[in-house]
Design a protein around this motif. Structure first.
Motif, PDB file in Angstrom:
ATOM      1  N   LEU A  91     -52.189   7.690  28.005  1.00  0.00           N
ATOM      2  CA  LEU A  91     -51.754   8.822  27.176  1.00  0.00           C
ATOM      3  C   LEU A  91     -52.812   9.385  26.233  1.00  0.00           C
ATOM      4  CD1 LEU A  91     -48.119   7.679  26.244  1.00  0.00           C
ATOM      5  CD2 LEU A  91     -48.894   9.027  28.211  1.00  0.00           C
ATOM      6  N   ASP A  92     -53.953   8.728  26.126  1.00  0.00           N
ATOM      7  CA  ASP A  92     -54.996   9.270  25.256  1.00  0.00           C
ATOM      8  C   ASP A  92     -55.425  10.650  25.760  1.00  0.00           C
ATOM      9  OD1 ASP A  92     -56.907   9.358  23.216  1.00  0.00           O
ATOM     10  OD2 ASP A  92     -58.472   8.625  24.567  1.00  0.00           O
ATOM     11  N   GLY A  93     -55.270  11.660  24.943  1.00  0.00           N
ATOM     12  CA  GLY A  93     -55.626  13.028  25.327  1.00  0.00           C
ATOM     13  C   GLY A  93     -54.521  13.768  26.060  1.00  0.00           C
ATOM     14  N   ALA A  94     -53.351  13.142  26.212  1.00  0.00           N
ATOM     15  CA  ALA A  94     -52.234  13.792  26.912  1.00  0.00           C
ATOM     16  C   ALA A  94     -51.565  14.824  26.012  1.00  0.00           C
ATOM     17  CB  ALA A  94     -51.217  12.754  27.361  1.00  0.00           C
ATOM     18  N   PHE A  95     -51.091  15.909  26.611  1.00  0.00           N
ATOM     19  CA  PHE A  95     -50.409  16.961  25.872  1.00  0.00           C
ATOM     20  C   PHE A  95     -48.887  16.790  25.984  1.00  0.00           C
ATOM     21  CE2 PHE A  95     -54.565  18.831  26.565  1.00  0.00           C
ATOM     22  CZ  PHE A  95     -54.808  19.497  25.370  1.00  0.00           C
ATOM     23  N   ILE A  96     -48.194  17.036  24.902  1.00  0.00           N
ATOM     24  CA  ILE A  96     -46.733  16.972  24.901  1.00  0.00           C
ATOM     25  C   ILE A  96     -46.183  18.279  25.469  1.00  0.00           C
ATOM     26  CG2 ILE A  96     -44.657  16.802  23.455  1.00  0.00           C
ATOM     27  CD1 ILE A  96     -46.331  15.115  21.496  1.00  0.00           C
ATOM     28  N   LYS A  97     -45.438  18.183  26.539  1.00  0.00           N
ATOM     29  CA  LYS A  97     -44.899  19.379  27.207  1.00  0.00           C
ATOM     30  C   LYS A  97     -43.434  19.646  26.826  1.00  0.00           C
ATOM     31  CE  LYS A  97     -47.288  21.196  29.638  1.00  0.00           C
ATOM     32  NZ  LYS A  97     -48.352  22.169  29.341  1.00  0.00           N
ATOM     33  N   LYS A  98     -42.708  18.578  26.512  1.00  0.00           N
ATOM     34  CA  LYS A  98     -41.274  18.747  26.245  1.00  0.00           C
ATOM     35  C   LYS A  98     -40.741  17.535  25.488  1.00  0.00           C
ATOM     36  CE  LYS A  98     -37.102  20.163  28.813  1.00  0.00           C
ATOM     37  NZ  LYS A  98     -36.549  20.360  30.187  1.00  0.00           N
ATOM     38  N   ILE A  99     -39.820  17.789  24.553  1.00  0.00           N
ATOM     39  CA  ILE A  99     -39.127  16.708  23.833  1.00  0.00           C
ATOM     40  C   ILE A  99     -37.642  17.024  23.888  1.00  0.00           C
ATOM     41  CG2 ILE A  99     -38.811  15.505  21.634  1.00  0.00           C
ATOM     42  CD1 ILE A  99     -41.629  16.399  20.847  1.00  0.00           C
ATOM     43  N   GLU A 100     -36.853  16.128  24.483  1.00  0.00           N
ATOM     44  CA  GLU A 100     -35.421  16.406  24.567  1.00  0.00           C
ATOM     45  C   GLU A 100     -34.588  15.131  24.514  1.00  0.00           C
ATOM     46  OE1 GLU A 100     -34.294  18.337  28.176  1.00  0.00           O
ATOM     47  OE2 GLU A 100     -35.020  16.732  29.475  1.00  0.00           O
ATOM     48  N   GLN A 101     -33.392  15.286  23.967  1.00  0.00           N
ATOM     49  CA  GLN A 101     -32.417  14.202  23.970  1.00  0.00           C
ATOM     50  C   GLN A 101     -31.664  14.279  25.295  1.00  0.00           C
ATOM     51  OE1 GLN A 101     -29.533  14.536  20.838  1.00  0.00           O
ATOM     52  NE2 GLN A 101     -28.650  12.505  21.186  1.00  0.00           N
ATOM     53  N   ARG A 102     -31.393  13.133  25.872  1.00  0.00           N
ATOM     54  CA  ARG A 102     -30.663  13.120  27.150  1.00  0.00           C
ATOM     55  C   ARG A 102     -29.162  13.214  26.861  1.00  0.00           C
ATOM     56  NH1 ARG A 102     -31.412  12.095  32.500  1.00  0.00           N
ATOM     57  NH2 ARG A 102     -29.736  11.012  33.602  1.00  0.00           N
ATOM     58  N   GLY A 103     -28.594  14.416  27.106  1.00  0.00           N
ATOM     59  CA  GLY A 103     -27.181  14.660  26.795  1.00  0.00           C
ATOM     60  C   GLY A 103     -26.950  14.399  25.330  1.00  0.00           C
ATOM     61  N   SER A 104     -25.939  13.618  25.013  1.00  0.00           N
ATOM     62  CA  SER A 104     -25.755  13.190  23.629  1.00  0.00           C
ATOM     63  C   SER A 104     -25.985  11.691  23.513  1.00  0.00           C
ATOM     64  CB  SER A 104     -24.343  13.546  23.141  1.00  0.00           C
ATOM     65  OG  SER A 104     -23.366  12.856  23.898  1.00  0.00           O
ATOM     66  N   GLU A 105     -26.692  11.136  24.521  1.00  0.00           N
ATOM     67  CA  GLU A 105     -27.033   9.713  24.483  1.00  0.00           C
ATOM     68  C   GLU A 105     -28.109   9.478  23.431  1.00  0.00           C
ATOM     69  OE1 GLU A 105     -25.440   7.372  26.445  1.00  0.00           O
ATOM     70  OE2 GLU A 105     -24.229   9.128  26.904  1.00  0.00           O
ATOM     71  N   ARG A 106     -28.205   8.252  22.979  1.00  0.00           N
ATOM     72  CA  ARG A 106     -29.273   7.912  22.034  1.00  0.00           C
ATOM     73  C   ARG A 106     -30.536   7.533  22.814  1.00  0.00           C
ATOM     74  NH1 ARG A 106     -27.448   3.730  17.834  1.00  0.00           N
ATOM     75  NH2 ARG A 106     -26.188   2.880  19.523  1.00  0.00           N
ATOM     76  N   VAL A 107     -30.983   8.521  23.586  1.00  0.00           N
ATOM     77  CA  VAL A 107     -32.175   8.380  24.419  1.00  0.00           C
ATOM     78  C   VAL A 107     -33.013   9.644  24.268  1.00  0.00           C
ATOM     79  CG1 VAL A 107     -33.058   8.133  26.773  1.00  0.00           C
ATOM     80  CG2 VAL A 107     -30.983   6.913  26.100  1.00  0.00           C
TER      81      VAL A 107
END
Length: 354
Positions: A82-98
């Motif tokens: 992950l060194d140098g990796a770009f964040i493309k998306k951040i999302e919660q899976r449904g309403s799960e605590r994931v």
């Protein structure tokens, strides 16, 4: 502060707050404690940002770096991919605590943060195969370890996307003894926000779920939608025993921070609490519940006093009504009496049960 983890609603609030990290670049990773990691991210227009991740407990932006001298083996593996990796998306899976963070370097990866039970942090490739994992775990329906295909936990009720009909089905079909417990466990709002719904609406939290009226159900639905609106731009509300992403009714605000992360950053998850302090906190909780119960009794006393005064002022009319019902009982069933009484416009509601 005794807050132990994030609820589904709070994780949804944090997911919204962390959207500014999208397009950010991971520049360093630290393994601060057994289950506490720190991601250093360069965000365009923001500069260096530190994201603290404690699986099973919390995720938030922190100002405290506290980097250890020697990285763990798991940390070294994360750095490798992950060194140098770009964040493309951040999302919660449904309403799960994931929480799922999609990343891209030469290849695509997903970082899965499990916030339930003991918690876990999983790095997998584009095909869903686990590359490395913070802690090997074997569940009844899935195995979480390197080389295995990652299987997401089975999804339950998604309170964020329930329509009115769906909400009614969940609540009235609940086997729980009260509305508050049904909202907390079956709708999956968590205890704090289930009780907040009842407080906002002035509903008795002990009402059996099957007895919730259509009007009450619609009000509950609208209130949940209001909560969703509030967490689009979370606040940082610090209370004695809670940290919330918006103001809670009837609680004394201890401190307000500019963000939900800022409020959570006041926590000291590694701090050891003595048995004496735990007992003090437990006793304070009991006293607080007793005070809330007393306040509830005071409200009921006032309400009943008003009802008594109203009955006294309209005694003759009520007496005639009771006499009429007594006469009708000689010849008619309760259902027939109910139909007759409904013809009288001044009678708003008839409760045969009580």
């Amino acid at each position: 502060m005794v807050k132990k983890n994030l609820t589904s609603l709070e994780l949804a609030a944090m997911t919204n707050e962390l959207q500014f990290l999208v397009r950010g670049k991971i520049s360093q990773i630290y393994h601060q404690d057994k289950k506490e990691l720190l991601f250093q991210i360069h965000v365009p227009g923001e500069g260096k940002v530190f994201l603290k991740v404690t699986p099973g407990k919390f995720i938030y932006i922190t100002e405290k770096k506290n980097a250890p001298l020697k990285p763990s083996g798991f940390c070294m593996q994360l750095r490798k991919y992950l060194d140098g990796a770009f964040i493309k998306k951040i999302e919660q899976r449904g309403s799960e605590r994931v929480l799922v963070v999609e990343l891209e370097k030469k290849e695509k990866y997903s970082l899965v943060l499990e916030m339930f039970s003991k918690g876990n942090l999983i790095l997998m490739d584009e095909k869903g195969k686990i590359i490395t994992v913070l802690e090997w775990q074997i569940w009844k329906d899935r195995t979480v370890k390197p080389g295995e295909k990652y299987i997401f936990p089975e999804e339950g009720v998604d309170w964020r996307n329930l329509d009115l009909k769906g909400l009614g089905k969940v609540i009235r079909g609940s086997g729980k003894k009260s509305l508050a417990i049904a909202l907390a466990m079956d709708v999956r709002l968590g205890g704090v926000y289930a009780e907040e719904v009842c407080k906002v609406l002035g509903l008795d939290k002990e009402i059996p779920p099957k007895d919730v009226s259509d009007d009450q159900l619609e009000l509950v639905f609208d209130t949940i939608k209001q909560f969703l609106k509030k967490i689009e731009k979370p606040m940082g509300c610090v209370y004695e025993e809670e940290i919330a992403p918006f103001l809670l009714m009837g609680r004394e605000l201890k401190e307000e921070r500019q963000s939900y992360s800022g409020a959570l950053d006041t926590l000291k998850p590694a701090e050891v609490v003595s048995p004496q302090e735990k007992k003090i906190q437990w006793m304070k909780g009991i006293i607080k519940k007793q005070e809330e119960t007393m306040d509830g009794f005071k409200v009921k006393i006032e309400e009943n006093a008003e009802k008594g005064e109203w009955i006294y002022n309209h005694y003759s009319r009520l007496q005639k009504l009771l006499e009429l019902i007594e006469e009708m009982k000689k010849e008619k069933s309760w259902e027939e009496i109910k139909k007759e009484l409904k013809k009288e416009k001044k009678i708003k509601q008839i409760n045969l049960k009580e």
